[in-house]
Write a protein that holds these residues in place. Structure first.
Motif, PDB file in Angstrom:
ATOM      1  N   ILE A 101       1.997 -40.869  45.392  1.00 32.33           N
ATOM      2  CA  ILE A 101       1.152 -42.048  45.208  1.00 32.33           C
ATOM      3  C   ILE A 101       1.752 -42.984  44.161  1.00 32.33           C
ATOM      4  CG2 ILE A 101      -1.092 -42.851  44.358  1.00 32.33           C
ATOM      5  CD1 ILE A 101      -2.346 -40.397  45.640  1.00 32.33           C
ATOM      6  N   ILE A 102       2.180 -42.407  43.044  1.00 31.53           N
ATOM      7  CA  ILE A 102       2.744 -43.224  41.967  1.00 31.53           C
ATOM      8  C   ILE A 102       4.067 -43.849  42.394  1.00 31.53           C
ATOM      9  CG2 ILE A 102       3.729 -43.136  39.645  1.00 31.53           C
ATOM     10  CD1 ILE A 102       1.580 -41.102  38.915  1.00 31.53           C
ATOM     11  N   VAL A 103       4.922 -43.062  43.040  1.00 35.85           N
ATOM     12  CA  VAL A 103       6.208 -43.602  43.500  1.00 35.85           C
ATOM     13  C   VAL A 103       6.000 -44.688  44.550  1.00 35.85           C
ATOM     14  CG1 VAL A 103       8.322 -43.060  44.752  1.00 35.85           C
ATOM     15  CG2 VAL A 103       7.540 -41.552  42.947  1.00 35.85           C
ATOM     16  N   GLY A 104       5.116 -44.439  45.513  1.00 34.04           N
ATOM     17  CA  GLY A 104       4.873 -45.411  46.578  1.00 34.04           C
ATOM     18  C   GLY A 104       4.336 -46.726  46.068  1.00 34.04           C
ATOM     19  N   ASN A 105       3.470 -46.667  45.052  1.00 33.48           N
ATOM     20  CA  ASN A 105       2.836 -47.883  44.545  1.00 33.48           C
ATOM     21  C   ASN A 105       3.649 -48.583  43.462  1.00 33.48           C
ATOM     22  OD1 ASN A 105      -0.125 -48.332  45.626  1.00 33.48           O
ATOM     23  ND2 ASN A 105       0.172 -46.127  45.493  1.00 33.48           N
ATOM     24  N   TYR A 106       4.381 -47.816  42.641  1.00 37.65           N
ATOM     25  CA  TYR A 106       5.059 -48.417  41.488  1.00 37.65           C
ATOM     26  C   TYR A 106       6.567 -48.547  41.654  1.00 37.65           C
ATOM     27  CZ  TYR A 106       0.680 -48.078  38.910  1.00 37.65           C
ATOM     28  OH  TYR A 106      -0.620 -48.215  38.511  1.00 37.65           O
ATOM     29  N   VAL A 107       7.152 -47.842  42.611  1.00 36.22           N
ATOM     30  CA  VAL A 107       8.598 -47.943  42.812  1.00 36.22           C
ATOM     31  C   VAL A 107       8.905 -48.527  44.185  1.00 36.22           C
ATOM     32  CG1 VAL A 107      10.803 -46.744  42.698  1.00 36.22           C
ATOM     33  CG2 VAL A 107       8.884 -45.923  41.323  1.00 36.22           C
ATOM     34  N   GLY A 108       8.283 -47.989  45.261  1.00 42.47           N
ATOM     35  CA  GLY A 108       8.485 -48.581  46.571  1.00 42.47           C
ATOM     36  C   GLY A 108       8.695 -47.567  47.677  1.00 42.47           C
TER      37      GLY A 108
ATOM     38  N   LEU B 276      -3.769 -45.212  50.496  1.00 43.41           N
ATOM     39  CA  LEU B 276      -3.620 -45.001  49.061  1.00 43.41           C
ATOM     40  C   LEU B 276      -2.146 -44.932  48.673  1.00 43.41           C
ATOM     41  CD1 LEU B 276      -6.321 -42.227  48.445  1.00 43.41           C
ATOM     42  CD2 LEU B 276      -6.466 -44.626  47.733  1.00 43.41           C
ATOM     43  N   PHE B 277      -1.300 -44.580  49.649  1.00 42.34           N
ATOM     44  CA  PHE B 277       0.121 -44.390  49.379  1.00 42.34           C
ATOM     45  C   PHE B 277       0.920 -45.684  49.546  1.00 42.34           C
ATOM     46  CE2 PHE B 277      -1.535 -40.281  50.462  1.00 42.34           C
ATOM     47  CZ  PHE B 277      -0.785 -39.370  49.753  1.00 42.34           C
ATOM     48  N   LEU B 278       0.596 -46.451  50.578  1.00 40.89           N
ATOM     49  CA  LEU B 278       1.391 -47.641  50.892  1.00 40.89           C
ATOM     50  C   LEU B 278       0.494 -48.817  51.249  1.00 40.89           C
ATOM     51  CD1 LEU B 278       4.205 -46.073  53.127  1.00 40.89           C
ATOM     52  CD2 LEU B 278       4.495 -46.963  50.819  1.00 40.89           C
ATOM     53  N   ASN B 279       1.031 -50.012  51.051  1.00 32.68           N
ATOM     54  CA  ASN B 279       0.329 -51.247  51.405  1.00 32.68           C
ATOM     55  C   ASN B 279       0.470 -51.493  52.904  1.00 32.68           C
ATOM     56  OD1 ASN B 279      -0.085 -54.121  51.921  1.00 32.68           O
ATOM     57  ND2 ASN B 279      -0.222 -54.319  49.682  1.00 32.68           N
ATOM     58  N   ASN B 280      -0.652 -51.670  53.592  1.00 35.34           N
ATOM     59  CA  ASN B 280      -0.648 -51.829  55.047  1.00 35.34           C
ATOM     60  C   ASN B 280       0.138 -53.059  55.487  1.00 35.34           C
ATOM     61  OD1 ASN B 280      -1.259 -51.250  57.713  1.00 35.34           O
ATOM     62  ND2 ASN B 280      -3.220 -52.319  57.666  1.00 35.34           N
ATOM     63  N   ALA B 281       0.088 -54.125  54.701  1.00 28.82           N
ATOM     64  CA  ALA B 281       0.765 -55.362  55.079  1.00 28.82           C
ATOM     65  C   ALA B 281       2.286 -55.202  55.060  1.00 28.82           C
ATOM     66  CB  ALA B 281       0.341 -56.487  54.135  1.00 28.82           C
ATOM     67  N   GLN B 282       2.777 -54.351  54.173  1.00 29.90           N
ATOM     68  CA  GLN B 282       4.219 -54.184  54.023  1.00 29.90           C
ATOM     69  C   GLN B 282       4.775 -52.981  54.779  1.00 29.90           C
ATOM     70  OE1 GLN B 282       4.621 -53.910  49.766  1.00 29.90           O
ATOM     71  NE2 GLN B 282       4.549 -56.128  49.465  1.00 29.90           N
ATOM     72  N   SER B 283       3.931 -51.991  55.095  1.00 29.68           N
ATOM     73  CA  SER B 283       4.426 -50.733  55.683  1.00 29.68           C
ATOM     74  C   SER B 283       3.581 -50.320  56.890  1.00 29.68           C
ATOM     75  CB  SER B 283       4.410 -49.626  54.624  1.00 29.68           C
ATOM     76  OG  SER B 283       5.120 -50.015  53.482  1.00 29.68           O
ATOM     77  N   GLY B 284       3.365 -51.244  57.802  1.00 33.93           N
ATOM     78  CA  GLY B 284       2.508 -50.994  58.960  1.00 33.93           C
ATOM     79  C   GLY B 284       2.991 -49.871  59.851  1.00 33.93           C
ATOM     80  N   ASP B 285       4.311 -49.816  60.117  1.00 40.82           N
ATOM     81  CA  ASP B 285       4.856 -48.779  60.991  1.00 40.82           C
ATOM     82  C   ASP B 285       4.671 -47.384  60.393  1.00 40.82           C
ATOM     83  OD1 ASP B 285       5.627 -50.695  62.797  1.00 40.82           O
ATOM     84  OD2 ASP B 285       7.717 -50.780  62.109  1.00 40.82           O
ATOM     85  N   ALA B 286       4.906 -47.275  59.094  1.00 40.39           N
ATOM     86  CA  ALA B 286       4.747 -45.980  58.423  1.00 40.39           C
ATOM     87  C   ALA B 286       3.303 -45.508  58.479  1.00 40.39           C
ATOM     88  CB  ALA B 286       5.207 -46.088  56.964  1.00 40.39           C
TER      89      ALA B 286
END
Length: 476
Positions: A37-44, A371-381
């Motif tokens: 969660i921290i890596v996904g939100n704060y690093v990418g 909670l892990f990734l932003n839907n707008a930026q990582s829709g496929d994931a």
């Protein structure tokens, strides 16, 4: 500290043991979940994929720790159920020493081979060096992980599932705090995540092993209990006869720091278990190779889905482990019918839990994933992760039943069929992924999972009905 599972209501014994086990497993998973969660939100996304690519390698080494723990726990638990306390204590000391030596050796191997392992996994170049840094630091703390795992297995073998929970709660919150310091404040990225995990595991290992060694003194052998009873009697002038002194010295001599015959007994269960667990995680490793060919978005989605999946399946896995401990203690106590009673109770509870977890993931799965990734930026994931969880969670009841039947086999010492069941489960899954990856695409990754579970359940069920597991006890 004595907590035998050979007496009282079977369902209550298993449930009482399982609840702390579930919570312990949840906090164990928090190490990786919070990291993600921290890596996904704060690093990418790339950093999250790097942690995910490293995960399958770390699990190969974790499999050795888990397999060793299974071998040690079955022997310790059966001695405990038989109330052979001197043998139980010797088994515990032998386990700790053997695991410490093994872990140092494996840490050196892992450190040297990190680069090679990532290369043969076809790790994408954009995440390769982050994954390598994560792995190098992970191997520095491998001994901590091994020691903590074996201490947890020992406590569980004794029916004391609450104690590892307390240490995990502390170390999990410590891990979260260190993640925030190293990743968010100091901006160390993936390296910060690895350092935080190393420190948290080290603290947890040190505290748990200290507590175990201190509390082993509370377990009394039969001669020690007789001696204590004589010393506490109301007679003002007590004389301990020569025979009691001889018995005490003999019993103390029986509690050895290291015993090769006991290590051999443990190895008979541990080596097949290590092979089985290694095969499990090598299969995950090989599946990860296919996942990596679909690109970083699918890697990230797969990483998220499997991390959520590993947490939501904890209650099912915990009841399987509880059945194993329950079986081992009652096999040691020669109470076969009580084993069957415990299994029936567990299957009912597993059925209810499976449907509840499936419903929760079906309704709230996407919210959890986001909670892990932003839907707008990582829709496929996110789309991949949602589909994975909906398909796989629909078959959790099959996984739960497989765990329960295999728990009986494991606890009884019928390790060969337990190993066969698990290995075929993953072998079937692996074959499906490699044969159909090109024609079906990424979705083949989650279609193969329930098929493998069905195969594992069938083998475990057939062996249980044959009742041959009754005669596999380690303690004679």
């Amino acid at each position: 500290m004595e907590n035998y599972m050979t007496e009282g209501n079977a369902a209550k014994s298993i449930a009482y043991f399982s609840i702390p086990l579930v919570l312990s497993s949840v906090f164990q998973q928090l190490y990786n979940l919070v990291d993600s969660i921290i890596v996904g939100n704060y690093v990418g996304e790339d950093a999250l994929a790097a942690v995910g690519a490293s995960y399958s390698i770390t699990m190969v080494f974790m499999s050795i720790a888990i397999g060793s723990g299974i071998g040690c726990a079955v022997v310790i638990s059966q001695y405990y159920g038989a109330k052979m306390i001197h043998k139980m204590k010797t088994s515990i000391y032998t386990s700790i020493i053997a695991i410490a030596v093994l872990s140092v050796f494996l840490a050196c191997i892992g450190w040297i081979m990190s680069d090679f392992l990532l290369q043969i996994m076809k790790t994408p170049q954009n995440i390769f060096y982050d994954a390598l840094s994560y792995l190098k630091i992970y191997f520095l703390g491998l001994t901590f992980m091994f020691l903590y795992n074996i201490i947890t297995s020992i406590f569980n073998a004794l029916g004391e599932s609450k104690i590892p929970l307390y240490f995990l709660i502390f170390s999990s919150f410590l891990n979260i705090l260190l993640d925030l310091i190293f990743v968010v404040k100091l901006q160390y990225g993936v390296v910060g995540v690895a350092i935080a995990t190393l420190i948290a595991q080290g603290v947890s290992a040190f505290l748990s092993i200290t507590y175990l060694l201190f509390n082993l003194k509370k377990f009394k052998t039969k001669d020690e209990m007789v001696l204590d009873s004589n010393l506490s009697s109301k007679t003002s002038e007590i004389k301990i006869n020569k025979k009691e002194n001889i018995n005490k010295r003999k019993d103390s001599k029986d509690v050895k720091i290291f015993d090769f015959p006991i290590l051999k007994n443990m190895s008979k269960i541990a080596i097949p278990s290590i092979f089985q667990q290694s095969f499990v995680y090598i299969s995950i490793f090989l599946v990860q190779i296919i996942v990596n060919t679909f690109g970083s978005s699918i890697i990230a989605g797969y990483t998220i889905a499997t991390k959520i999946d590993s947490i939501t399946m904890i209650p099912l896995a915990s009841f399987g482990n509880a059945v194993g401990t329950f079986t081992a203690q009652n096999i040691g106590a020669k109470k076969i019918e009580r084993v069957k009673e415990g299994l029936k109770s567990s299957l009912i509870i597993i059925t209810l839990m499976s449907f509840a977890i499936f419903a929760g993931l079906f309704i709230f799965g996407q919210n959890i994933i986001e909670l892990f990734l932003n839907n707008a930026q990582s829709g496929d994931a996110i789309d991949f992760a949602v589909k994975y969880l909906k398909i796989v969670s629909g078959f959790y009841i099959v996984k739960g039943f497989m765990n329960a039947y295999c728990g009986v086999l494991k606890g009884s010492g019928d390790i060969s069929v337990f190993v066969l069941s698990t290995m075929l489960n993953f072998l079937v899954r692996l074959i499906i992924v490699y044969v159909f990856a090109k024609t079906i695409g990424p979705s083949v990754i989650y279609y193969g999972v329930p098929i493998g579970w069905f195969v594992g359940l069938l083998i475990g069920y057939i062996r249980y009905k044959s009742e041959r597991w009754k005669f596999k006890s380690v303690v004679k």
